[in-house]
Scaffold this active site. Structure first.
Site, PDB file in Angstrom:
ATOM      1  N   PHE A  68      -5.007   3.793  14.510  1.00  0.00           N
ATOM      2  CA  PHE A  68      -5.265   4.792  13.468  1.00  0.00           C
ATOM      3  C   PHE A  68      -6.371   4.242  12.577  1.00  0.00           C
ATOM      4  O   PHE A  68      -6.439   3.033  12.362  1.00  0.00           O
ATOM      5  CB  PHE A  68      -4.009   5.037  12.619  1.00  0.00           C
ATOM      6  N   ASN A  73       0.846  -1.193   0.000  1.00  0.00           N
ATOM      7  CA  ASN A  73       0.000   0.000   0.000  1.00  0.00           C
ATOM      8  C   ASN A  73       0.882   1.244   0.000  1.00  0.00           C
ATOM      9  O   ASN A  73       2.104   1.157   0.014  1.00  0.00           O
ATOM     10  CB  ASN A  73      -0.967  -0.022   1.192  1.00  0.00           C
ATOM     11  N   ASP A 132      -4.493  -6.381   5.128  1.00  0.00           N
ATOM     12  CA  ASP A 132      -5.466  -7.296   5.737  1.00  0.00           C
ATOM     13  C   ASP A 132      -5.404  -8.690   5.116  1.00  0.00           C
ATOM     14  O   ASP A 132      -5.835  -9.660   5.720  1.00  0.00           O
ATOM     15  CB  ASP A 132      -6.880  -6.728   5.574  1.00  0.00           C
ATOM     16  N   LYS A 167     -11.680  -3.018  18.695  1.00  0.00           N
ATOM     17  CA  LYS A 167     -10.291  -3.399  18.998  1.00  0.00           C
ATOM     18  C   LYS A 167      -9.895  -3.059  20.437  1.00  0.00           C
ATOM     19  O   LYS A 167      -8.734  -3.174  20.806  1.00  0.00           O
ATOM     20  CB  LYS A 167      -9.332  -2.751  17.989  1.00  0.00           C
ATOM     21  N   LYS A 185     -14.001   0.905  15.109  1.00  0.00           N
ATOM     22  CA  LYS A 185     -12.699   0.243  15.344  1.00  0.00           C
ATOM     23  C   LYS A 185     -12.230   0.444  16.788  1.00  0.00           C
ATOM     24  O   LYS A 185     -11.623  -0.441  17.381  1.00  0.00           O
ATOM     25  CB  LYS A 185     -11.645   0.771  14.367  1.00  0.00           C
ATOM     26  N   LYS A 201       9.497 -16.803 -10.136  1.00  0.00           N
ATOM     27  CA  LYS A 201       8.725 -15.706 -10.730  1.00  0.00           C
ATOM     28  C   LYS A 201       7.555 -16.277 -11.545  1.00  0.00           C
ATOM     29  O   LYS A 201       7.758 -17.188 -12.359  1.00  0.00           O
ATOM     30  CB  LYS A 201       9.661 -14.888 -11.622  1.00  0.00           C
TER      31      LYS A 201
END
Ligand code: CTP
Length: 406
Positions: free
Chosen positions: A329, A216, A285, A347, A343, A295
């Site tokens: 975050f 990401n 995730d 959490k 969240k 490869k």
């Protein structure tokens, strides 16, 4: 005229390590300036340093015994050779030669200065000074990086005319600047001394084959800013970092990881003894179910990838929570507050820092951020656009306020 009473160095015990470089003469002025600020200065000279300046000079300037030999009969410091290591509020090595840096990076203890560095719990500052080519040599730079990763504070050398006739980076900063670095260090808020703060930063890479991965856009800037701020406030900081191109902040112990699973293992290994955890990392995730050994070659038609779930690290921390203050975050692109509140609850967090990553000035690679901090106690504070470093201190103010007193 400087007055001792105004300085944060007043009464501090500064151990000044002097190694064998031409800039050793400048260390004499460092002693003088530190004393004017009200600090006690204890000088340790390496053998090399004694070729440049005499012990007598430092003894006269510091009005303290000077250590030059590990095996000399100890007359002033009671018993052990680690007495100064215990007494020190801070250690400064100036000038720090390339040879000294190499030895320190290996954790050697072959003289009194090296022994003191290994034994002390005080913050350590090193001010490299040498010829530019030696300073820029990849091995010296690797040694400095390793020292940073072990929590050393590296004072960048100045550029200019060097004693060897060349010009470039490698000059010892002026004594007044070195003293200012220490003074600023003691001036900063020190409300996290004795606390262990665990920070995660950056994204994760989930390999598909030896050359490709799913990742990401996280750059790690927010987490690194938090780690830097926590170290400046005196915390013992462990930074678990995904693959990012950022330098380790001074005073921070860094653990590099690649995948979410590796981050999970590194975080859990440090969790039990942590007082606070700030999970700024953008953890993948999912990971590819198979990781091809070779490869993957293209074929006609589409390629179907099967992804499996990664552990939710923060959720697991929430389930195992004891004394730790937990901060998560929430990077969202819509319904920011609603998702973040979900969240926080799910959490078992103390705080969640919610930001809208669709904004250009608050996204992954920006140096600024604009967030809302939601607290378990129902508090809801909006923070205007500011630097990630300034935001780091705001987050730590909340953490410090939530830590059990002790
Ligand atoms: N987090 C984590 N482990 C994961 C995913 C997320 O520890 N596998 C942490 C992040 O570091 C962050 C918080 O959980 O502090 C929220 O991350 P985010 O990606 O916003 O939320 P998710 O829980 O992954 O939910 P979703 O992707 O559905 O929005």
């Amino acid at each position: 005229m400087e007055t001792a009473g105004a300085s944060s160095l007043l009464g501090k015990h500064v151990v000044l390590g002097v190694t064998g470089g031409i800039a050793a003469y400048k260390a004499v002025e460092v002693v003088s300036r530190l004393r004017k600020k009200g600090a006690h200065v204890h000088v340790i000279m390496t053998r090399g340093a004694q070729n440049f300046v005499t012990e007598l000079t430092f003894r006269e300037m510091s009005d303290e015994p000077v250590i030059t030999d590990m095996w000399a009969k100890v007359t002033h410091y009671h018993v052990e050779h680690i007495a100064l290591a215990k007494l020190a509020d801070v250690v400064l090595v100036a000038p720090a030669t390339a040879n000294f840096l190499a030895k320190a990076a290996c954790g050697m203890a072959d003289d009194m200065l090296m022994t003191t560095l290994l034994a002390t719990k005080a913050p350590i500052f090193v001010a490299p000074a040498m010829n530019t080519a030696m300073y820029e040599n990849a091995m010296t730079q690797e040694n400095l990086e390793r020292l940073r990763a072990h929590g050393f504070h590296v004072v960048e050398p100045a550029s200019g005319q060097l004693a060897c006739g060349t010009s470039g980076a490698g000059r010892l900063p002026e004594p007044i600047e070195l003293v200012a670095v220490l003074e600023q260090f003691f001036e900063s808020k020190r409300d996290l001394v004795g606390r262990k703060v665990l920070v995660t930063a950056g994204g994760t890479h989930e390999p598909l084959d030896p050359v490709r991965y799913l990742g990401n856009r996280s750059t790690g800037k927010m987490g690194f800013a938090v780690a830097e701020a926590a170290a400046q406030r005196g915390a013992d900081v462990v930074l678990v970092a995904g693959p990012v191109g950022l330098e380790t902040p001074a005073g921070v112990r860094r653990v590099d990881v690649l995948t979410a699973q590796e981050m999970h293992d590194a975080v859990l290994a440090e969790y039990a003894t942590a007082d606070a955890v700030i999970k700024a990392a953008a953890v993948a995730d999912y990971r590819p179910k198979e990781r091809a050994g070779q490869k993957i070659k293209k074929k006609d038609g589409s390629l179907l990838l099967e992804l499996v779930r990664n552990p939710d690290i923060l959720k697991e921390l929430g389930e195992k929570k004891q004394q730790q203050v937990l901060v998560g975050f929430a990077a969202e692109t819509e319904r920011v507050i609603e998702y973040a509140a979900g969240k926080l609850e799910k959490k078992n967090l103390d705080f969640i820092v919610a930001n809208d990553v669709s904004r250009k000035d608050a996204g992954f690679s920006a140096d600024t951020n604009c967030v809302t901090i939601l607290g378990r106690d129902g508090t809801h504070t909006e923070h205007p656009l500011m630097s990630k470093r300034a935001l780091a201190d705001i987050i730590l103010d909340r953490v410090a306020g939530a830590l059990p007193k002790g």
